[in-house]
Structures are given as structure tokens and as C-alpha cells.
Enzyme design. Structure first.
Site, mmCIF file in Angstrom:
data_model
loop_
_atom_site.group_PDB
_atom_site.id
_atom_site.type_symbol
_atom_site.label_atom_id
_atom_site.label_comp_id
_atom_site.label_asym_id
_atom_site.label_seq_id
_atom_site.Cartn_x
_atom_site.Cartn_y
_atom_site.Cartn_z
ATOM 1 N N SER A 105 -3.627 -31.555 -21.348
ATOM 2 C CA SER A 105 -2.730 -32.145 -20.356
ATOM 3 C C SER A 105 -1.496 -32.687 -21.069
ATOM 4 O O SER A 105 -1.502 -32.867 -22.295
ATOM 5 C CB SER A 105 -3.467 -33.280 -19.632
ATOM 6 O OG SER A 105 -2.597 -34.077 -18.867
ATOM 7 N N TYR B 26 -8.662 -40.756 -17.789
ATOM 8 C CA TYR B 26 -8.151 -39.390 -17.869
ATOM 9 C C TYR B 26 -7.367 -39.192 -19.165
ATOM 10 O O TYR B 26 -7.533 -38.189 -19.866
ATOM 11 C CB TYR B 26 -7.262 -39.101 -16.657
ATOM 12 C CG TYR B 26 -6.794 -37.681 -16.557
ATOM 13 C CD1 TYR B 26 -7.579 -36.705 -15.948
ATOM 14 C CD2 TYR B 26 -5.546 -37.296 -17.060
ATOM 15 C CE1 TYR B 26 -7.153 -35.396 -15.847
ATOM 16 C CE2 TYR B 26 -5.109 -35.985 -16.967
ATOM 17 C CZ TYR B 26 -5.913 -35.037 -16.351
ATOM 18 O OH TYR B 26 -5.470 -33.731 -16.266
#
Length: 249
Positions: free
Chosen positions: A141, A154
Site C-alpha cells: 500500500s 492497517y
């Protein structure tokens, strides 16, 4: 021929829609047989791949249940006899300020985004080591490189994905296995829907992307085929950013 995946089998997690579905489609279009895994059904992905002339089977499984991963992998093997490509795409996110972040939210994210990635890679790695070849592609990410806001679990998980990618590459590159990752930029998916709904934030993000647009799931097809194919046989432990130039700005 460098990008031809004919005769290969790819296990793609989180393949019910979004990026996972697009990557499964891209691999199938390059000739790979697909095993699609998701906590919900992958009927839409199965239909799309078959309509395009591809070969695909699906497994419904909660990958957060780590005790069940071996069963998932064995079932995937039973379809075509081997797994040549593993795409660890399944993931989740919990949006809460760090001071209020519930323990269960933290554990839910880490279990799926990080623990499942390692243990499924371990299962695939053993299989691939015995065969002398294989490709493992983890989905990182932009928050592999940045801190984000209100997503501490996350962010931690995606930093961890980069670490796992490099650690496994160090151990397995000499055994004919390439372990790399893709870090998508801002993509139009269900996960980013809350950001898209915030018009001011959506526009500020768009203004920073040199390409001038958010990514679409189809933008992941080329990169995943590259990392799954012979074209990347000397690429190891790399995190490939597919972000329209976001990190370069």
C-alpha cells in the site's frame, strides 16, 4: 513469451471484486488457471473469467482463521495439482483514531493483512521450494511508506507486508522463487469509498497524483502479470508502486 502464463496456476486471495478480481482477470488473460479465494463468493469473478475463455475455480474461506489456511491451500492444490503463483491480496481496514482504536479492530486487521500473508506464503513456499520455482506477490500500500490518518492497524500491517516480502526473498531467491509486492496508489475500490465521498479530501489527493487521476482495478493487471511471469525472474524483494506517481510528488 516472457509474459506468457500458459500452464501456470495462480491462487489469488480477496478475488471477489476490486483489485483481486482485476488481477485474477489479468492472470487468466495471460494464460494462467485461477483459484479465486474470498470470504464471500467469487461468482462474479468466476463468470467474468469463464466468459473470457479462462479457467477458474473458487474457494470460500475466512483467511483470518489461521488454523484453516492449510486446508485452503490443500484444496487449491486439488484443482490443478500445483500452485505456481500466489497473490496475497485479501485485506481489511478499520478507520478509527489511534487513541480510540479498539483491540479487536487491531487484531482483525493484523490477522488478515499480515498473519495470513505470512502463513499462506509459508505453505506456498514449501510447495514451491520442492518444485524449484514459484512467484509470490504480496499486496502492499502507499501506507507501506506513509503513516496515514486513523488507520494505525492497517499502516502497521502494510509496513509488515514489505518486511515479509524482503525476508522471504532473502531466503527463497536462491531456490528459484521470486517474492515481490505491489503497492497500489489511490484506487477506486470499496476500501476507498469513504475517501471518495469526502469531496475535499478526494480532490486534494487527486491534485497530488501526477497522472491526474485515481487508479482503476484494471491498472493492476499489467504489474501482476509482470511479477507472475518469467519477465521478473531476476526481481526479488521489491515493492512495485502502481500509484500514478503519488510517491514521487
Amino acid at each position: 513469451m516472457l509474459f506468457d502464463l500458459t500452464g501456470k496456476t495462480a491462487l489469488v486471495t480477496g478475488a471477489s471484486g476490486g483489485l483481486g478480481q482485476a488481477m485474477a482477470m489479468g492472470l487468466a488473460e495471460a494464460g494462467a488457471k485461477i483459484v479465486a479465494v474470498a470470504s464471500s463468493n467469487c461468482d462474479a469473478t468466476v463468470a467474468a473469467v469463464r466468459e473470457a475463455g479462462g479457467t477458474i475455480e473458487q474457494i470460500s474461506a475466512n483467511l483470518s482463521e489461521l488454523d484453516g489456511l492449510e486446508g485452503v491451500f490443500e484444496k487449491a492444490l486439488s484443482f490443478y495439482g500445483s500452485i505456481d503463483i500466489l497473490v496475497n491480496n485479501a485485506g481489511t481496514i478499520r478507520r478509527t483514531p489511534a487513541a480510540d482504536h479498539a483491540a479487536q479492530d487491531w487484531f482483525d486487521v493484523i490477522d488478515l493483512n499480515l498473519n495470513a500473508v505470512f502463513f499462506l506464503s509459508q505453505l506456498a513456499g514449501r510447495h514451491m521450494i520442492a518444485r524449484g520455482s514459484g512467484k509470490i506477490i504480496n499486496i502492499a500500500s502507499m501506507l507501506t511508506f506513509q503513516g496515514g490518518i486513523n488507520v494505525p492497524g492497517y499502516t502497521a500491517s502494510k509496513h509488515g507486508v514489505a518486511g515479509i516480502t524482503k525476508a522471504l526473498a532473502n531466503e527463497w531467491a536462491s531456490k528459484g522463487i521470486q517474492v515481490n509486492a505491489i503497492a497500489p496508489g489511490y484506487m477506486t475500490t470499496n476500501n476507498t469509498a469513504p475517501i471518495v465521498a469526502d469531496q475535499a479530501r478526494y480532490q486534494s489527493i487527486t491534485d497530488r497524483i501526477p497522472a491526474g487521476r485515481w487508479g482503476q482495478p484494471e491498472d493492476m493487471k499489467g504489474p501482476v502479470v509482470f511479477l507472475a511471469s518469467a519477465a521478473s525472474d531476476y526481481l526479488n524483494g521489491h515493492v512495485l508502486c502502481v500509484d500514478g506517481g503519488w510517491l514521487a510528488r
